[in-house]
Design a protein around this motif. Structure first.
Motif, PDB file in Angstrom:
ATOM      1  N   VAL A  40       0.980  -1.146   0.182  1.00  0.00           N
ATOM      2  CA  VAL A  40      -0.208   0.118  -0.233  1.00  0.00           C
ATOM      3  C   VAL A  40       0.871   1.132  -0.066  1.00  0.00           C
ATOM      4  CG1 VAL A  40      -1.599   1.588   1.933  1.00  0.00           C
ATOM      5  CG2 VAL A  40      -2.207  -1.029   0.949  1.00  0.00           C
ATOM      6  N   ALA A  41       2.013   0.934   0.998  1.00  0.00           N
ATOM      7  CA  ALA A  41       3.208   2.773   0.582  1.00  0.00           C
ATOM      8  C   ALA A  41       3.792   2.710  -0.830  1.00  0.00           C
ATOM      9  CB  ALA A  41       3.584   2.095   2.052  1.00  0.00           C
ATOM     10  N   ALA A  42       4.028   1.819  -1.316  1.00  0.00           N
ATOM     11  CA  ALA A  42       4.124   1.449  -2.247  1.00  0.00           C
ATOM     12  C   ALA A  42       3.067   2.664  -3.139  1.00  0.00           C
ATOM     13  CB  ALA A  42       5.100   0.320  -2.530  1.00  0.00           C
ATOM     14  N   ASP A  43       2.161   2.182  -3.660  1.00  0.00           N
ATOM     15  CA  ASP A  43       1.361   1.911  -4.592  1.00  0.00           C
ATOM     16  C   ASP A  43       0.728   3.986  -4.165  1.00  0.00           C
ATOM     17  OD1 ASP A  43       1.324  -0.172  -5.111  1.00  0.00           O
ATOM     18  OD2 ASP A  43      -0.149  -0.577  -4.293  1.00  0.00           O
ATOM     19  N   LYS A  46       3.577   6.414  -5.106  1.00  0.00           N
ATOM     20  CA  LYS A  46       3.410   6.149  -6.427  1.00  0.00           C
ATOM     21  C   LYS A  46       2.417   6.816  -6.862  1.00  0.00           C
ATOM     22  CE  LYS A  46       4.860   1.778  -7.762  1.00  0.00           C
ATOM     23  NZ  LYS A  46       4.341   0.388  -8.668  1.00  0.00           N
ATOM     24  N   LEU A  47       1.504   6.903  -6.392  1.00  0.00           N
ATOM     25  CA  LEU A  47       0.285   8.134  -6.665  1.00  0.00           C
ATOM     26  C   LEU A  47       0.113   9.917  -6.094  1.00  0.00           C
ATOM     27  CD1 LEU A  47      -2.508   6.254  -5.195  1.00  0.00           C
ATOM     28  CD2 LEU A  47      -2.226   6.934  -7.267  1.00  0.00           C
ATOM     29  N   ALA A  48       1.430   9.658  -5.450  1.00  0.00           N
ATOM     30  CA  ALA A  48       1.598  10.822  -4.719  1.00  0.00           C
ATOM     31  C   ALA A  48       3.116  11.635  -5.649  1.00  0.00           C
ATOM     32  CB  ALA A  48       2.453  10.909  -3.389  1.00  0.00           C
ATOM     33  N   LYS A  49       3.828  10.548  -5.774  1.00  0.00           N
ATOM     34  CA  LYS A  49       4.740  11.339  -7.315  1.00  0.00           C
ATOM     35  C   LYS A  49       4.412  11.632  -8.316  1.00  0.00           C
ATOM     36  CE  LYS A  49       8.870   8.626  -5.996  1.00  0.00           C
ATOM     37  NZ  LYS A  49      10.002   7.747  -5.802  1.00  0.00           N
ATOM     38  N   HIS A  50       2.873  11.076  -9.387  1.00  0.00           N
ATOM     39  CA  HIS A  50       2.286  10.908 -10.194  1.00  0.00           C
ATOM     40  C   HIS A  50       1.888  12.886  -9.803  1.00  0.00           C
ATOM     41  CE1 HIS A  50      -0.040  10.287 -13.678  1.00  0.00           C
ATOM     42  NE2 HIS A  50      -1.635  10.782 -12.833  1.00  0.00           N
ATOM     43  N   ALA A  51       1.487  12.393  -9.014  1.00  0.00           N
ATOM     44  CA  ALA A  51       1.038  14.145  -8.343  1.00  0.00           C
ATOM     45  C   ALA A  51       1.712  14.998  -8.442  1.00  0.00           C
ATOM     46  CB  ALA A  51       0.071  13.886  -7.141  1.00  0.00           C
ATOM     47  N   THR A  55       5.234  14.408  -0.932  1.00  0.00           N
ATOM     48  CA  THR A  55       4.531  14.270   0.546  1.00  0.00           C
ATOM     49  C   THR A  55       3.089  13.491   0.398  1.00  0.00           C
ATOM     50  OG1 THR A  55       4.840  16.079   1.465  1.00  0.00           O
ATOM     51  CG2 THR A  55       2.879  15.198   2.207  1.00  0.00           C
ATOM     52  N   VAL A  56       3.454  11.891   0.912  1.00  0.00           N
ATOM     53  CA  VAL A  56       2.249  11.250   0.460  1.00  0.00           C
ATOM     54  C   VAL A  56       1.170  11.921   2.065  1.00  0.00           C
ATOM     55  CG1 VAL A  56       1.461   8.574   0.797  1.00  0.00           C
ATOM     56  CG2 VAL A  56       3.107   9.395   0.142  1.00  0.00           C
ATOM     57  N   LYS A  57       0.104  11.720   1.065  1.00  0.00           N
ATOM     58  CA  LYS A  57      -1.304  12.019   1.940  1.00  0.00           C
ATOM     59  C   LYS A  57      -2.232  11.184   2.499  1.00  0.00           C
ATOM     60  CE  LYS A  57      -1.335  17.167   0.692  1.00  0.00           C
ATOM     61  NZ  LYS A  57      -2.182  18.557  -0.348  1.00  0.00           N
ATOM     62  N   ALA A  58      -2.548  11.485   3.072  1.00  0.00           N
ATOM     63  CA  ALA A  58      -4.592  10.020   3.339  1.00  0.00           C
ATOM     64  C   ALA A  58      -4.901   9.656   2.057  1.00  0.00           C
ATOM     65  CB  ALA A  58      -5.189  10.806   4.606  1.00  0.00           C
ATOM     66  N   GLU A  59      -4.744  10.627   0.928  1.00  0.00           N
ATOM     67  CA  GLU A  59      -6.233  10.746   0.113  1.00  0.00           C
ATOM     68  C   GLU A  59      -5.453   9.573  -1.189  1.00  0.00           C
ATOM     69  OE1 GLU A  59      -4.818  14.233  -2.644  1.00  0.00           O
ATOM     70  OE2 GLU A  59      -6.079  14.782  -0.846  1.00  0.00           O
ATOM     71  N   ASP A  60      -3.933  10.165  -0.604  1.00  0.00           N
ATOM     72  CA  ASP A  60      -2.992   7.946  -1.638  1.00  0.00           C
ATOM     73  C   ASP A  60      -2.858   7.207  -0.947  1.00  0.00           C
ATOM     74  OD1 ASP A  60      -2.057  10.871  -2.884  1.00  0.00           O
ATOM     75  OD2 ASP A  60      -0.313  11.217  -1.558  1.00  0.00           O
ATOM     76  N   ILE A  61      -2.881   7.539  -0.046  1.00  0.00           N
ATOM     77  CA  ILE A  61      -3.339   6.045   1.322  1.00  0.00           C
ATOM     78  C   ILE A  61      -4.720   5.336   0.594  1.00  0.00           C
ATOM     79  CG2 ILE A  61      -3.613   4.802   2.954  1.00  0.00           C
ATOM     80  CD1 ILE A  61      -0.283   5.495   2.544  1.00  0.00           C
ATOM     81  N   LYS A  62      -5.227   5.941   0.773  1.00  0.00           N
ATOM     82  CA  LYS A  62      -6.584   5.828   0.494  1.00  0.00           C
ATOM     83  C   LYS A  62      -7.072   5.043  -0.734  1.00  0.00           C
ATOM     84  CE  LYS A  62      -9.062   8.598   3.446  1.00  0.00           C
ATOM     85  NZ  LYS A  62     -10.168  10.058   4.372  1.00  0.00           N
ATOM     86  N   LEU A  63      -6.328   6.492  -2.007  1.00  0.00           N
ATOM     87  CA  LEU A  63      -6.678   5.598  -3.538  1.00  0.00           C
ATOM     88  C   LEU A  63      -5.850   4.636  -3.682  1.00  0.00           C
ATOM     89  CD1 LEU A  63      -6.483   8.844  -4.874  1.00  0.00           C
ATOM     90  CD2 LEU A  63      -8.475   7.050  -5.292  1.00  0.00           C
ATOM     91  N   ALA A  64      -4.274   4.200  -3.115  1.00  0.00           N
ATOM     92  CA  ALA A  64      -3.677   2.455  -3.031  1.00  0.00           C
ATOM     93  C   ALA A  64      -4.610   1.878  -2.517  1.00  0.00           C
ATOM     94  CB  ALA A  64      -2.607   2.683  -2.189  1.00  0.00           C
ATOM     95  N   ILE A  65      -5.234   1.685  -1.301  1.00  0.00           N
ATOM     96  CA  ILE A  65      -6.282   0.380  -1.024  1.00  0.00           C
ATOM     97  C   ILE A  65      -7.270  -0.137  -1.642  1.00  0.00           C
ATOM     98  CG2 ILE A  65      -7.843  -0.412   0.584  1.00  0.00           C
ATOM     99  CD1 ILE A  65      -6.087   1.226   2.852  1.00  0.00           C
TER     100      ILE A  65
END
Length: 65
Positions: A40-43, A46-51, A55-65
């Protein structure tokens, strides 16, 4: 050996209704949770970098799940 402390993992199992928990069961759950958490952290990273963020945010975690 997992990095997660065993006591909180045992507490999770108790909260799920287990009356007794072996150390090996808690260690295995900790290993599985850690493995899943790393995925989940790796995904999320990747989402934070794509954005365009470092900084990895809670929304990135939610989307990764």
């Amino acid at each position: 050996m997992a990095e997660l402390p065993i006591a909180p993992v045992k507490r999770l199992l108790k909260n799920a209704g287990a009356s007794r928990i072996s150390d090996s069961a808690a260690e295995e759950l900790a290993r599985v949770l850690e493995e899943y958490g790393e995925e989940v952290a790796a995904d999320a990273t990747k989402l934070a970098k794509h954005a365009g963020r470092k900084t990895v945010k809670a929304e990135d975690i939610k989307l990764a799940i």
